[in-house]
Write an enzyme that holds these catalytic residues in place. Structure first.
Site, mmCIF file in Angstrom:
data_model
loop_
_atom_site.group_PDB
_atom_site.id
_atom_site.type_symbol
_atom_site.label_atom_id
_atom_site.label_comp_id
_atom_site.label_asym_id
_atom_site.label_seq_id
_atom_site.Cartn_x
_atom_site.Cartn_y
_atom_site.Cartn_z
ATOM 1 N N GLN A 123 0.847 -1.087 -0.044
ATOM 2 C CA GLN A 123 -0.065 -0.097 0.056
ATOM 3 C C GLN A 123 0.971 1.219 -0.110
ATOM 4 O OE1 GLN A 123 -1.719 2.893 -0.072
ATOM 5 N NE2 GLN A 123 -1.339 3.094 2.106
ATOM 6 N N THR A 141 12.611 3.006 0.797
ATOM 7 C CA THR A 141 12.053 4.406 0.467
ATOM 8 C C THR A 141 12.664 5.425 1.196
ATOM 9 O OG1 THR A 141 10.141 5.912 0.647
ATOM 10 C CG2 THR A 141 9.908 3.866 2.260
ATOM 11 N N GLU A 191 10.911 7.832 2.260
ATOM 12 C CA GLU A 191 9.914 8.281 3.480
ATOM 13 C C GLU A 191 10.666 7.661 4.809
ATOM 14 O OE1 GLU A 191 6.753 9.754 3.606
ATOM 15 O OE2 GLU A 191 8.040 10.692 1.865
ATOM 16 N N TYR A 235 2.880 4.616 6.701
ATOM 17 C CA TYR A 235 3.524 4.185 5.788
ATOM 18 C C TYR A 235 4.987 4.027 6.039
ATOM 19 C CZ TYR A 235 5.852 3.793 1.025
ATOM 20 O OH TYR A 235 6.605 3.456 -0.009
ATOM 21 N N LYS A 251 7.398 0.720 6.519
ATOM 22 C CA LYS A 251 8.513 0.546 5.440
ATOM 23 C C LYS A 251 9.643 0.206 6.500
ATOM 24 C CE LYS A 251 7.448 0.362 1.143
ATOM 25 N NZ LYS A 251 7.609 -0.756 0.175
ATOM 26 N N HIS A 265 10.120 8.318 -7.644
ATOM 27 C CA HIS A 265 10.353 8.408 -8.959
ATOM 28 C C HIS A 265 8.985 8.125 -9.866
ATOM 29 C CE1 HIS A 265 11.098 4.413 -6.835
ATOM 30 N NE2 HIS A 265 10.561 3.918 -7.745
HETATM 31 P P1 NDP Z 1 2.579 1.085 -6.995
HETATM 32 O O1 NDP Z 1 1.241 1.821 -5.889
HETATM 33 O O2 NDP Z 1 2.213 1.491 -8.248
HETATM 34 O O3 NDP Z 1 2.237 -0.355 -6.843
HETATM 35 C C1 NDP Z 1 1.968 -1.136 -5.928
HETATM 36 C C2 NDP Z 1 2.038 -2.556 -6.099
HETATM 37 O O4 NDP Z 1 1.720 -3.563 -4.810
HETATM 38 C C3 NDP Z 1 0.558 -2.824 -6.987
HETATM 39 O O5 NDP Z 1 0.680 -3.839 -7.894
HETATM 40 C C4 NDP Z 1 -0.363 -3.429 -6.097
HETATM 41 O O6 NDP Z 1 -1.433 -4.192 -6.486
HETATM 42 C C5 NDP Z 1 0.313 -4.276 -5.121
HETATM 43 N N1 NDP Z 1 -0.230 -4.667 -3.714
HETATM 44 C C6 NDP Z 1 -0.783 -3.748 -2.932
HETATM 45 N N2 NDP Z 1 -1.063 -4.468 -1.882
HETATM 46 C C7 NDP Z 1 -0.699 -5.955 -2.172
HETATM 47 C C8 NDP Z 1 -0.794 -7.059 -1.319
HETATM 48 N N3 NDP Z 1 -1.599 -6.881 -0.356
HETATM 49 N N4 NDP Z 1 -0.643 -8.206 -2.021
HETATM 50 C C9 NDP Z 1 0.016 -8.135 -3.081
HETATM 51 N N5 NDP Z 1 0.240 -7.018 -3.823
HETATM 52 C C10 NDP Z 1 -0.084 -5.819 -3.353
HETATM 53 O O7 NDP Z 1 3.703 1.281 -6.336
HETATM 54 P P2 NDP Z 1 5.145 1.674 -7.012
HETATM 55 O O8 NDP Z 1 5.253 0.928 -8.383
HETATM 56 O O9 NDP Z 1 5.298 3.289 -7.499
HETATM 57 O O10 NDP Z 1 6.114 1.460 -6.143
HETATM 58 C C11 NDP Z 1 6.653 -0.014 -6.074
HETATM 59 C C12 NDP Z 1 7.329 -0.141 -4.556
HETATM 60 O O11 NDP Z 1 8.236 0.645 -4.319
HETATM 61 C C13 NDP Z 1 6.528 0.067 -3.454
HETATM 62 O O12 NDP Z 1 6.622 -0.814 -2.357
HETATM 63 C C14 NDP Z 1 6.519 1.378 -3.027
HETATM 64 O O13 NDP Z 1 6.140 1.673 -1.624
HETATM 65 C C15 NDP Z 1 8.023 1.455 -3.195
HETATM 66 N N6 NDP Z 1 8.598 2.781 -3.335
HETATM 67 C C16 NDP Z 1 8.126 3.544 -4.203
HETATM 68 C C17 NDP Z 1 8.657 4.847 -4.595
HETATM 69 C C18 NDP Z 1 8.118 5.698 -5.776
HETATM 70 O O14 NDP Z 1 8.469 7.001 -5.825
HETATM 71 N N7 NDP Z 1 7.467 5.266 -6.747
HETATM 72 C C19 NDP Z 1 9.927 5.461 -3.944
HETATM 73 C C20 NDP Z 1 10.414 4.333 -3.152
HETATM 74 C C21 NDP Z 1 9.729 3.191 -2.757
HETATM 75 P P3 NDP Z 1 -2.725 -3.794 -7.351
HETATM 76 O O15 NDP Z 1 -2.314 -2.960 -8.537
HETATM 77 O O16 NDP Z 1 -3.597 -4.998 -7.273
HETATM 78 O O17 NDP Z 1 -3.258 -2.754 -6.312
HETATM 79 P P1 GDR Z 2 5.226 10.790 -1.531
HETATM 80 O O1 GDR Z 2 4.462 11.278 -3.073
HETATM 81 O O2 GDR Z 2 4.124 11.348 -0.136
HETATM 82 O O3 GDR Z 2 6.391 11.551 -1.533
HETATM 83 O O4 GDR Z 2 5.313 9.457 -1.659
HETATM 84 P P2 GDR Z 2 3.228 12.297 -3.540
HETATM 85 O O5 GDR Z 2 3.273 12.595 -4.700
HETATM 86 O O6 GDR Z 2 1.928 11.686 -2.962
HETATM 87 O O7 GDR Z 2 3.433 13.472 -2.495
HETATM 88 C C1 GDR Z 2 4.730 14.265 -2.469
HETATM 89 C C2 GDR Z 2 4.466 15.514 -1.905
HETATM 90 O O8 GDR Z 2 3.554 16.390 -2.469
HETATM 91 C C3 GDR Z 2 2.756 17.051 -1.598
HETATM 92 N N1 GDR Z 2 1.354 17.551 -2.034
HETATM 93 C C4 GDR Z 2 0.507 16.670 -2.660
HETATM 94 N N2 GDR Z 2 0.767 15.260 -2.859
HETATM 95 C C5 GDR Z 2 -0.593 14.610 -3.510
HETATM 96 N N3 GDR Z 2 -0.507 13.284 -3.306
HETATM 97 N N4 GDR Z 2 -1.687 15.251 -3.682
HETATM 98 C C6 GDR Z 2 -1.757 16.424 -3.480
HETATM 99 O O9 GDR Z 2 -2.716 17.259 -3.949
HETATM 100 C C7 GDR Z 2 -0.759 17.104 -3.089
HETATM 101 N N5 GDR Z 2 -0.336 18.554 -2.768
HETATM 102 C C8 GDR Z 2 0.842 18.520 -2.181
HETATM 103 C C9 GDR Z 2 2.537 15.926 -0.524
HETATM 104 O O10 GDR Z 2 2.105 16.640 0.800
HETATM 105 C C10 GDR Z 2 4.158 15.573 -0.714
HETATM 106 O O11 GDR Z 2 4.809 16.489 0.386
HETATM 107 C C11 GDR Z 2 5.772 8.629 -2.810
HETATM 108 C C12 GDR Z 2 5.142 7.033 -3.024
HETATM 109 O O12 GDR Z 2 5.464 6.740 -4.115
HETATM 110 C C13 GDR Z 2 5.964 6.355 -1.713
HETATM 111 O O13 GDR Z 2 5.207 5.083 -1.812
HETATM 112 C C14 GDR Z 2 7.231 6.400 -1.753
HETATM 113 O O14 GDR Z 2 7.933 5.708 -0.730
HETATM 114 C C15 GDR Z 2 7.963 7.905 -1.771
HETATM 115 O O15 GDR Z 2 7.042 8.611 -2.779
HETATM 116 C C16 GDR Z 2 9.298 8.173 -1.817
#
Ligand code: NDP
Ligand code: GDR
Length: 323
Positions: free
Chosen positions: A84, A126, A128, A150, A154, A180
């Protein structure tokens, strides 16, 4: 014989790009597919790889299903990307987040220990974890201070991976990835929310964009670059943890400005601040130091924030104009 990889979270942003990268490298790619009532494979379809990966039903909160998946595919490498992952939702659903994002990692580590202890394991850690950052530039040695359920979940997953490495000799690596993004980013994350709104506003389908704290600063890179680092970590002689980042930080405001300017608009004419999007505890500023990854993995971010924003706005313009 082709190497086999199992990706949890294969339907997510990173899962799709990683699957594509591993297929290009000649891997047999398996994915754990969490059961939902509607299809979740649109990203794999978008990349044209849905028919090239093998999906196994399973859920990170159900260890029995993970054991079955491991027995079925006997992977050489496991990438635990399932979570999540939306920080804002983790305050509304802290227990679910702890179960999927935290305990989910322990479930899979324990299953690996019992079923395939020689497989290499990647944990999606992450930035975070740094949360209320204790150092201006965060590296592998910066103390953690998570600020959301979250981040706390993590942290448990991160230390569980290190603990299984030190206790049982599991080849476990944590990639501490900074934000990313990509055209495949979930719509609720801020960059995609902005680029989708820019496309809708430009095409006359939306009038305003409601955001929360636009002074928050993040180190933003391109998902397609970052999944390559995940793979590289598992190709090293020894398991270790790495910060993956660009080394540049920008505010949400800066990002908005870039996206609106790209289509000839001024963000100030459209962005409305809405307290609804403020967080219970904010992570104000993140900036990663990717020096170790550059030195050891020979990895460097290839895409600038300007290029990333253009790529995302172009994709959303295309997508919105088709709707
Ligand atoms: P997404 O939210 O796009 O993808 C999350 C995935 O996890 C989806 O495929 C979702 O499935 C699956 N999932 C959720 N709950 C479960 C569960 N209970 N069992 C099996 N699968 C599950 O995330 P990202 O691709 O952006 O990120 C990938 C990973 O990296 C995550 O762990 C995220 O927390 C971490 N991360 C991401 C960053 C970012 O900036 N993108 C930075 C640092 C870490 P479904 O599609 O069915 O919901
Ligand atoms: P983040 O990403 O919390 O860093 O987590 P997000 O894009 O949700 O927020 C980044 C920053 O933007 C500010 N913000 C808003 N954010 C959202 N979503 N919607 C809004 O309307 C808005 N306005 C301002 C937020 O407060 C925050 O500061 C992402 C996820 O991919 C995580 O799973 C991952 O671990 C981290 O990046 C690294």
């Amino acid at each position: 014989m082709a190497k086999k990889a199992l990706i949890t979270g294969i339907t997510g942003q990173d899962g799709a790009y990683l699957a594509q990268h591993l297929l290009n490298l000649g891997y047999d790619v398996y994915g754990l597919l969490a059961r939902r009532s509607t299809p979740t494979t649109w990203r794999l379809e978008y990349l044209g790889i849905l028919d090239n990966v093998r999906l196994i039903d399973g859920d990170l909160t159900d260890m029995a299903s993970i054991v079955r998946a491991l027995l079925e595919c006997t992977p050489d490498e496991i990438y635990n990307l399932g979570a999540q992952s939306f920080v804002a939702t983790s305050w509304a659903q802290p227990i679910l987040t702890a179960n999927a994002t935290g305990m989910g990692a322990l479930n899979i580590l324990e299953a690996v220990r019992q079923v395939c202890p020689d497989a290499k394991f990647y944990q999606a850690s992450t930035s975070e974890l740094f949360g209320k950052a204790q150092e201006t530039i965060q590296s592998e040695t910066t103390p953690f201070y998570p600020r959301s359920p979250y981040g706390v979940a993590k942290l448990f997953a991160h230390w569980s991976t290190i603990n299984y490495r030190e206790s049982f000799g599991i080849f476990g690596c944590c990639g501490i990835l900074f934000n990313h993004e990509s055209p495949l980013r979930g719509i609720e994350f801020v960059t995609r929310k902005v680029t989708d709104a820019v496309a809708r506003i430009k095409l006359g389908k939306q009038n305003e964009l409601r955001l929360g704290n636009i002074d928050a600063m993040r180190d933003w890179g391109f998902s397609g670059d970052y999944v390559k680092a995940m793979h590289l970590m598992l190709q090293q002689e020894k398991p270790d943890d790495y910060v993956i980042a660009t080394g540049r930080t920008a505010s949400v405001r800066d990002m908005c400005k870039l996206a609106f300017e790209y289509v000839g608009l001024d963000y100030q004419d459209y962005v409305v601040i809405d307290p609804k999007f403020y967080r219970q505890a904010e992570v104000d500023r993140l900036l990663g130091n990717p020096a170790k990854a550059e030195r050891v993995l020979n990895w460097k971010a290839q895409t600038t924030l300007e290029e990333l924003v253009k790529m995302m706005v172009d994709a959303d313009l295309e997508r919105v104009s088709r709707q």
